[in-house]
Design an enzyme around this catalytic site. Structure first.
Site, PDB file in Angstrom:
ATOM      1  N   CYS A   2       0.872  -1.178   0.000  1.00  0.00           N
ATOM      2  CA  CYS A   2       0.000   0.000   0.000  1.00  0.00           C
ATOM      3  C   CYS A   2       0.905   1.222   0.000  1.00  0.00           C
ATOM      4  O   CYS A   2       2.117   1.118   0.094  1.00  0.00           O
ATOM      5  CB  CYS A   2      -0.859   0.029   1.258  1.00  0.00           C
ATOM      6  N   ARG A  27       1.355   1.628  -5.923  1.00  0.00           N
ATOM      7  CA  ARG A  27       1.548   0.689  -4.823  1.00  0.00           C
ATOM      8  C   ARG A  27       0.234   0.059  -4.383  1.00  0.00           C
ATOM      9  O   ARG A  27       0.213  -0.857  -3.555  1.00  0.00           O
ATOM     10  CB  ARG A  27       2.190   1.379  -3.618  1.00  0.00           C
ATOM     11  N   TRP A  74      -3.819  -1.626  -1.139  1.00  0.00           N
ATOM     12  CA  TRP A  74      -3.783  -2.858  -1.929  1.00  0.00           C
ATOM     13  C   TRP A  74      -4.206  -3.933  -0.951  1.00  0.00           C
ATOM     14  O   TRP A  74      -3.406  -4.385  -0.136  1.00  0.00           O
ATOM     15  CB  TRP A  74      -2.379  -3.093  -2.470  1.00  0.00           C
ATOM     16  N   ASN A 100       1.138   0.056   5.951  1.00  0.00           N
ATOM     17  CA  ASN A 100       1.493  -0.785   4.809  1.00  0.00           C
ATOM     18  C   ASN A 100       2.198  -2.007   5.375  1.00  0.00           C
ATOM     19  O   ASN A 100       3.203  -1.878   6.066  1.00  0.00           O
ATOM     20  CB  ASN A 100       2.420  -0.051   3.848  1.00  0.00           C
ATOM     21  N   GLY A 101       1.647  -3.187   5.120  1.00  0.00           N
ATOM     22  CA  GLY A 101       2.263  -4.419   5.625  1.00  0.00           C
ATOM     23  C   GLY A 101       1.203  -5.371   6.156  1.00  0.00           C
ATOM     24  O   GLY A 101       0.031  -5.291   5.784  1.00  0.00           O
ATOM     25  N   GLU A 482       9.283 -21.494 -17.663  1.00  0.00           N
ATOM     26  CA  GLU A 482       9.091 -20.101 -17.233  1.00  0.00           C
ATOM     27  C   GLU A 482      10.239 -19.234 -17.742  1.00  0.00           C
ATOM     28  O   GLU A 482      10.028 -18.122 -18.215  1.00  0.00           O
ATOM     29  CB  GLU A 482       8.950 -20.023 -15.715  1.00  0.00           C
ATOM     30  N   LYS A 486       9.730 -15.923 -20.169  1.00  0.00           N
ATOM     31  CA  LYS A 486      10.281 -14.606 -19.815  1.00  0.00           C
ATOM     32  C   LYS A 486      11.170 -14.091 -20.943  1.00  0.00           C
ATOM     33  O   LYS A 486      11.072 -12.964 -21.391  1.00  0.00           O
ATOM     34  CB  LYS A 486      11.108 -14.700 -18.530  1.00  0.00           C
ATOM     35  N   GLU A 489       9.229 -13.311 -24.331  1.00  0.00           N
ATOM     36  CA  GLU A 489       8.139 -12.311 -24.332  1.00  0.00           C
ATOM     37  C   GLU A 489       8.672 -10.888 -24.207  1.00  0.00           C
ATOM     38  O   GLU A 489       7.980  -9.943 -24.587  1.00  0.00           O
ATOM     39  CB  GLU A 489       7.120 -12.586 -23.238  1.00  0.00           C
ATOM     40  N   HIS A 505      14.855 -36.510 -29.406  1.00  0.00           N
ATOM     41  CA  HIS A 505      13.650 -36.848 -30.183  1.00  0.00           C
ATOM     42  C   HIS A 505      13.276 -35.734 -31.149  1.00  0.00           C
ATOM     43  O   HIS A 505      12.153 -35.695 -31.644  1.00  0.00           O
ATOM     44  CB  HIS A 505      12.502 -37.165 -29.220  1.00  0.00           C
ATOM     45  N   LYS A 604      -1.011  -6.775 -19.800  1.00  0.00           N
ATOM     46  CA  LYS A 604      -0.747  -7.273 -18.442  1.00  0.00           C
ATOM     47  C   LYS A 604      -1.819  -8.274 -18.022  1.00  0.00           C
ATOM     48  O   LYS A 604      -1.536  -9.247 -17.366  1.00  0.00           O
ATOM     49  CB  LYS A 604      -0.708  -6.115 -17.444  1.00  0.00           C
TER      50      LYS A 604
HETATM   51  C1  AGP Z   1       3.650 -13.465 -17.670  1.00  0.00           C
HETATM   52  O1  AGP Z   1       5.023 -13.042 -17.849  1.00  0.00           O
HETATM   53  C2  AGP Z   1       2.876 -13.264 -18.902  1.00  0.00           C
HETATM   54  N1  AGP Z   1       2.863 -11.866 -19.193  1.00  0.00           N
HETATM   55  C3  AGP Z   1       1.523 -13.936 -18.991  1.00  0.00           C
HETATM   56  O2  AGP Z   1       1.812 -15.228 -19.421  1.00  0.00           O
HETATM   57  C4  AGP Z   1       0.638 -14.066 -17.714  1.00  0.00           C
HETATM   58  O3  AGP Z   1       1.282 -14.897 -16.788  1.00  0.00           O
HETATM   59  C5  AGP Z   1      -0.684 -14.731 -18.140  1.00  0.00           C
HETATM   60  O4  AGP Z   1      -1.347 -13.847 -19.012  1.00  0.00           O
HETATM   61  C6  AGP Z   1      -1.595 -15.084 -16.956  1.00  0.00           C
HETATM   62  O5  AGP Z   1      -1.982 -13.911 -16.290  1.00  0.00           O
HETATM   63  P1  AGP Z   1      -2.710 -14.047 -14.860  1.00  0.00           P
HETATM   64  O6  AGP Z   1      -1.728 -14.689 -13.942  1.00  0.00           O
HETATM   65  O7  AGP Z   1      -3.033 -12.641 -14.480  1.00  0.00           O
HETATM   66  O8  AGP Z   1      -3.934 -14.897 -15.037  1.00  0.00           O
END
Ligand code: AGP
Length: 609
Positions: A2, A27, A74, A100-101, A482, A486, A489, A505, A604
């Site tokens: 927050c 925040r 938050w 905040n916490g 993962e 990263k 993307e 394979h 996002k």
């Molecule tokens: C994460 O780096 C990506 N931008 C994306 O895959 C994200 O994880 C995915 O859209 C799921 O989002 P969510 O966790 O808000 O459901």
């Protein structure tokens, strides 16, 4: 996470507070409020919604007064609502506190205060501080706050004021950031520098366990025993935009570096005092439900899906419950085989991903109980699931998810331990050992983040290539997925993850002289196999970076570069292993000159199908 702000001086406090909160909305922004000392009274104005909703509620009115505190929330404990918005007062309106916490022991304190006649207006942990101030009042604000701090446990940055001792502001820091702004005949406190930058560049950075007594003409700092502390003034040279990123070049880098705090916060309040039990009071499971669950379906998208893959390994290992992990956009159109004893776990940072929400709704229609792991209290997923475990990562601004992933892992570990305990699969000794290792993760993450310069150089070397391969076996493969996501993307470099044993394979055909291969090698039981897979790609000329346990003297003989990470148990390795991969992706993106926080074509939160 927050945002808090406080002011004392000749200006109209409301103007300073609202302007400061506007700079802190990154925040948290699900509710906001201010409290101002106005001619003998503490006047509150607070509301659910963003700061604009608060300004609308004030409707042009100005609470007159030169001492005040403000908050943009938050939510962690208690949904976003008018009542749960900060500041909080006690039974009377003598005090106001913003926080905040997380106060870990608030439930026990609340019960005691209720028993002694206090009545509460909110569901928050913070409100108990206002009632403790009333209960422990000594006639002096500073000494009363010290007495209150002896009662509470957890993480907090606080700003506190009272009409009984006007002209004073007390600010405290423990685990949550807090700065003091030094003005000319005025002084400020805030969660972060952006809130006060328009008024002063002279700042005191509060350290752990420090408390400040602030008047318009003085700032005195002490430790929590009341011993005076001399602090150096920090001259802020950042511009406001850089300040919002905490001095980092991008939100993603800031959020990577917030992971130690986020991991610590997500564990906070969920471990018993003796460290031998996991407590998840937010689960409202019927009696016997934990024992009856016979299958778990984890459903998510993107990074959250990758967290689910780690969750599968750990939940199955600790509970022997079979776990399926499914991509939400596939699962929602399937007719999955479920029974009344199937538990669905949806994982979503935003809590708004359309496919994940649709899958949740389908399962609810089938009568399946749904547990959500999400970072946003009050999100659609949080509201529609039967139970919610909130990750306390704070708002994640960068499109690339980082601190949400590591805190999702923490939530999944806690769920696995909880289920294992409830089903009699895990004894206290095992749980205690596992939790001890979890509590060491924040410091180990800090240690890894110190390798940033080395990782930056490696990323620059790798970024000249248009391909990269991420290899792993077992739990390392889940993290390799993962790492590849990263990398691709935000650097726009083609990257793919492969089970190391699967290379021959097909993918081996793509390995050419010099191509970067990132090999994750923490699965002890599969170490020899992993090394032989590394030798396969080395034989084709790949340039291999291994991420391995500190102390592994062997691996260096088989690869070109090694990044060592501090040892922990294999199940917890993903929390540590992912940090170098996040940094590798970040610096590759920077090397390519990309918009790191807003990569092309991505959003996002994918709220459309
Ligand atoms: C994460 O780096 C990506 N931008 C994306 O895959 C994200 O994880 C995915 O859209 C799921 O989002 P969510 O966790 O808000 O459901």
């Amino acid at each position: 996470m927050c945002g808090i702000v406080g002011y004392i001086g000749p200006r109209n406090a409301q103007d300073v507070l609202l302007s400061g909160l506007a700079k802190l909305e990154y925040r948290g922004y699900d509710s906001a409020g201010i409290a101002i000392y106005d001619h003998g009274e503490v006047k509150l104005a607070k509301t659910v919604g963003r700061l604009a909703a608060l300004e609308a509620k004030l409707n042009g009115a100005t609470i007159s007064g030169n001492l005040g505190i403000g908050h943009t929330r938050w939510a962690t404990h208690g949904k976003p609502s008018d009542e749960n918005a900060h500041p909080h007062a006690g039974c009377a309106s003598d005090f106001a506190v913003v926080h905040n916490g997380i106060i870990e022991n608030y439930l026990a304190l609340k019960e005691k205060l209720l028993a002694s006649g206090h009545h509460f207006a909110s569901e928050t942990d913070t409100e108990i501080i206002a009632h403790l101030l009333e209960e422990l009042w000594t006639g002096d604000l500073f000494s009363t706050v010290l007495k209150v701090l002896e009662e509470i446990r957890g993480a907090y940055a606080l700003a506190i004021m009272t009409k009984n001792d006007p002209g004073k502001l007390v600010a405290v820091r423990k685990h949550s950031p807090l700065v003091i702004g030094l003005g000319d005949g005025e002084n400020f406190c805030a969660s972060d520098i952006p809130a006060i930058l328009e008024y002063t560049r002279d700042v005191l950075i509060m350290e752990e366990g420090e408390i400040a007594l602030i008047t318009e003409s003085s700032v005195e700092c002490f430790d929590l025993k009341g011993n005076s502390i001399e602090k150096k003034v920090f001259q802020v040279t950042w511009d406001p935009v850089a300040a919002e990123k905490g001095g980092y070049d991008h939100y993603m880098l800031k959020e990577i570096h917030e992971q130690p705090r986020a991991v610590r916060d997500t564990m906070s309040g969920r471990l018993s005092d003796d460290g031998r039990k996991v407590m998840l009071p937010e689960l409202k499971w019927p009696e016997g439900y934990a024992q009856a669950v016979d299958r778990i379906h984890i459903v998510a998208a993107g990074t959250s899906y990758h967290a689910g893959l780690v969750g599968k390994t750990v939940i199955e290992s600790l509970t022997r419950i079979p776990v399926d992990v499914e991509i939400a956009s596939e699962y929602r159109y399937r007719d999955p085989i479920v029974t009344d004893h199937t538990l669905m776990v949806v994982i979503s940072q935003s809590g708004e991903t359309a496919d994940t929400l649709a899958a949740l709704r389908n399962s609810k229609e089938r009568g399946i109980r749904v547990l959500a792991i999400t970072n946003v209290v009050g999100s659609s997923v949080a509201r529609e699931a039967n139970d919610v475990i909130v990750t306390w990562a704070g708002p994640e601004i960068s499109v690339a998810s980082t601190k949400a992933y590591t805190t999702q892992l923490i939530a999944l570990y806690l769920l696995a331990l909880y289920l294992g305990q409830e089903r009699g699969k895990l004894d206290d000794v095992f749980v205690n050992g596992f939790l001890k290792d979890m509590k060491e993760l924040p410091d180990k993450l800090d240690e890894i983040l110190e390798s940033s310069p080395w990782i930056e150089q490696t990323a620059k070397d790798f970024a000249v290539w248009d391909d990269a391969f991420f290899l792993g076996r077992g739990i390392d493969y889940a993290v390799a997925l993962e790492g590849a996501l990263k990398y691709k993307e935000i650097s726009y470099i083609h990257a793919e993850a492969y089970p190391a044993g699967e290379l021959k394979h097909g993918t081996l055909a793509l390995i050419v002289e010099g191509v970067p291969v990132i090999a994750l090698v923490t699965e002890d039981s599969l170490y020899e196999k992993s090394v032989s897979n590394i030798k396969e790609v080395k034989a084709r000329g790949a340039h291999v970076l291994a991420i391995a346990w500190a102390g592994d003297e062997e691996i260096g003989k088989s690869v070109d570069r090694v990044l060592y990470i501090p040892r922990t148990r294999t199940a917890l390795a993903p929390v540590l292993m992912v940090a170098p991969l996040q940094l590798l992706a970040y610096y590759a993106s920077v090397a390519r000159g990309n918009d790191v926080d807003k990569p092309r074509n991505l959003a996002k939160s994918v709220t459309v199908e």
